[in-house]
Scaffold this active site. Sequence first.
Site, PDB file in Angstrom:
ATOM      1  N   ARG A   1      40.275  43.087  37.161  1.00 44.59           N
ATOM      2  CA  ARG A   1      41.445  42.212  36.980  1.00 44.59           C
ATOM      3  C   ARG A   1      41.831  42.303  35.510  1.00 44.59           C
ATOM      4  O   ARG A   1      41.034  41.940  34.636  1.00 44.59           O
ATOM      5  CB  ARG A   1      41.104  40.779  37.364  1.00 44.59           C
TER       6      ARG A   1
ATOM      7  N   HIS B   1      49.435  42.874  42.800  1.00 42.71           N
ATOM      8  CA  HIS B   1      48.211  42.202  43.279  1.00 42.71           C
ATOM      9  C   HIS B   1      47.988  42.649  44.731  1.00 42.71           C
ATOM     10  O   HIS B   1      48.184  41.890  45.681  1.00 42.71           O
ATOM     11  CB  HIS B   1      48.420  40.685  43.181  1.00 42.71           C
TER      12      HIS B   1
ATOM     13  N   GLN C   1      45.693  40.719  47.304  1.00 43.86           N
ATOM     14  CA  GLN C   1      46.384  39.520  47.774  1.00 43.86           C
ATOM     15  C   GLN C   1      47.383  39.901  48.869  1.00 43.86           C
ATOM     16  O   GLN C   1      47.449  39.258  49.923  1.00 43.86           O
ATOM     17  CB  GLN C   1      47.120  38.859  46.597  1.00 43.86           C
TER      18      GLN C   1
ATOM     19  N   ASP D   1      54.792  31.315  44.318  1.00 45.89           N
ATOM     20  CA  ASP D   1      53.693  31.544  43.368  1.00 45.89           C
ATOM     21  C   ASP D   1      54.051  30.784  42.090  1.00 45.89           C
ATOM     22  O   ASP D   1      55.202  30.340  41.923  1.00 45.89           O
ATOM     23  CB  ASP D   1      53.542  33.067  43.108  1.00 45.89           C
TER      24      ASP D   1
ATOM     25  N   CYS E   1      49.738  32.202  47.032  1.00 46.57           N
ATOM     26  CA  CYS E   1      48.497  32.938  46.765  1.00 46.57           C
ATOM     27  C   CYS E   1      47.437  32.050  46.115  1.00 46.57           C
ATOM     28  O   CYS E   1      46.262  32.377  46.163  1.00 46.57           O
ATOM     29  CB  CYS E   1      48.787  34.151  45.895  1.00 46.57           C
TER      30      CYS E   1
ATOM     31  N   ARG F   1      41.477  36.547  52.066  1.00 42.26           N
ATOM     32  CA  ARG F   1      41.159  37.460  50.961  1.00 42.26           C
ATOM     33  C   ARG F   1      39.840  38.176  51.263  1.00 42.26           C
ATOM     34  O   ARG F   1      39.732  39.402  51.097  1.00 42.26           O
ATOM     35  CB  ARG F   1      41.039  36.679  49.636  1.00 42.26           C
TER      36      ARG F   1
HETATM   37  N1   CP Z   1      45.044  34.357  44.429  1.00 47.48           N
HETATM   38  C1   CP Z   1      44.149  34.744  43.510  1.00 47.48           C
HETATM   39  O1   CP Z   1      44.057  35.900  43.126  1.00 47.48           O
HETATM   40  O2   CP Z   1      43.354  33.734  43.055  1.00 47.48           O
HETATM   41  P1   CP Z   1      42.337  33.821  41.834  1.00 47.48           P
HETATM   42  O3   CP Z   1      43.168  33.970  40.589  1.00 47.48           O
HETATM   43  O4   CP Z   1      41.588  32.516  41.856  1.00 47.48           O
HETATM   44  O5   CP Z   1      41.439  34.998  42.026  1.00 47.48           O
HETATM   45  N1  NVA Z   2      51.150  35.577  39.519  1.00 49.31           N
HETATM   46  C1  NVA Z   2      49.873  34.913  39.315  1.00 49.31           C
HETATM   47  C2  NVA Z   2      48.974  35.171  40.463  1.00 49.31           C
HETATM   48  C3  NVA Z   2      47.623  34.515  40.367  1.00 49.31           C
HETATM   49  C4  NVA Z   2      46.727  34.854  41.518  1.00 49.31           C
HETATM   50  C5  NVA Z   2      49.260  35.419  38.017  1.00 49.31           C
HETATM   51  O1  NVA Z   2      49.348  36.626  37.745  1.00 49.31           O
HETATM   52  O2  NVA Z   2      48.728  34.615  37.270  1.00 49.31           O
END
Ligand code: CP
Ligand code: NVA
Length: 307
Positions: free
Chosen positions: A103, A130, A133, A226, A266, A294
């Site tokens: 990530r 993502h 997701q 989101d 999400c 997930r």
């Molecule tokens: N939706 C999602 O990716 O959640 P986290 O940021 O908690 O991993």
């Molecule tokens: N768009 C958000 C998604 C989190 C799961 C971010 O990137 O923070």
Amino acid sequence: MKHFLSIADQSPQEMRRLLGLAIELKEERRQRGNNHSLLAGKTLGMVFQKPSLRTRVSFEMAMIHLGGQALYLSPFEIQLGERESVPDVARVLSRYVDAIMARVFGHQDILTLTEYSRVPVINGLSDYNHPCQGMADFLTIVEKKGSDLSGRKLAFIGDGNNVATSLLFGAAKLGMDFAIAGPPGYELPADVWQLGQQFAATSGSHLLATNDPAAAVAGADIIYTDVWASMGQEEEKEERARTFGPYQVNADLVAQAKEDVIVMHCLPAHRGQEITDEVADGPHSVLWDQAENRMHAQKAILVDLLT
Ligand code: CP
Ligand code: NVA
């Protein structure tokens, strides 16, 4: 070597196969209480530049249920690109583990990891997209709306961000209609929209980008939202909160979609901003099934890459 970096790289057939495998693995665990140890002896290194609940825990549990192991590497440990260059991290880490999930902030770091890694890389969220997701979300949509998604409409309300990008790609691959509504200046990037249009031309999806939330949700089977400020955009939080005000998913907006519309997010949610408590906890919400999925979707991705 095969990686999992974007839904744009998946063919519709591959997407459907992965979704089918996710459903099988979910059902197997429901019936037997556990999965077969398809990943016995396999390890996953999980590199995080940002916080996480769902991604971290669902990947770790997925590995455990499949007989493997996962190693969590927090933002303070590897310090990707800071303590050590991204290529050097990829070279070293990929000699210890069988797959890397990362990530990151900049998507280029995911691409650099794949370039120097000896093992498959999974994108666990970047500023670009993502995909894990997205796969979990299409699994949820199939469960709630049936496997023939052609002609179903997904309306995304809010920022043209990483999550919206993966949903556009998936919807356009699977023949679903996709509409996005957000304030001027926060649209999906032009190259993302163009790619979506290419996929839609093949699948027959109709795409709409608008500033009018009512136009987006008209006839929608799914409303998705989101956060207005993603991780890394904390400095823009106040400004975005003012700009995105008209794009809240509330009871009024939900009432303008189909009667049996499902509402997705999400997570994490900023309740009272992009979604109200009433909607998040209301009868249309599928937020918790979506979060659970997930784990099931990622099991399919892991089995696909590691066996
Ligand atoms: N939706 C999602 O990716 O959640 P986290 O940021 O908690 O991993
Ligand atoms: N768009 C958000 C998604 C989190 C799961 C971010 O990137 O923070």
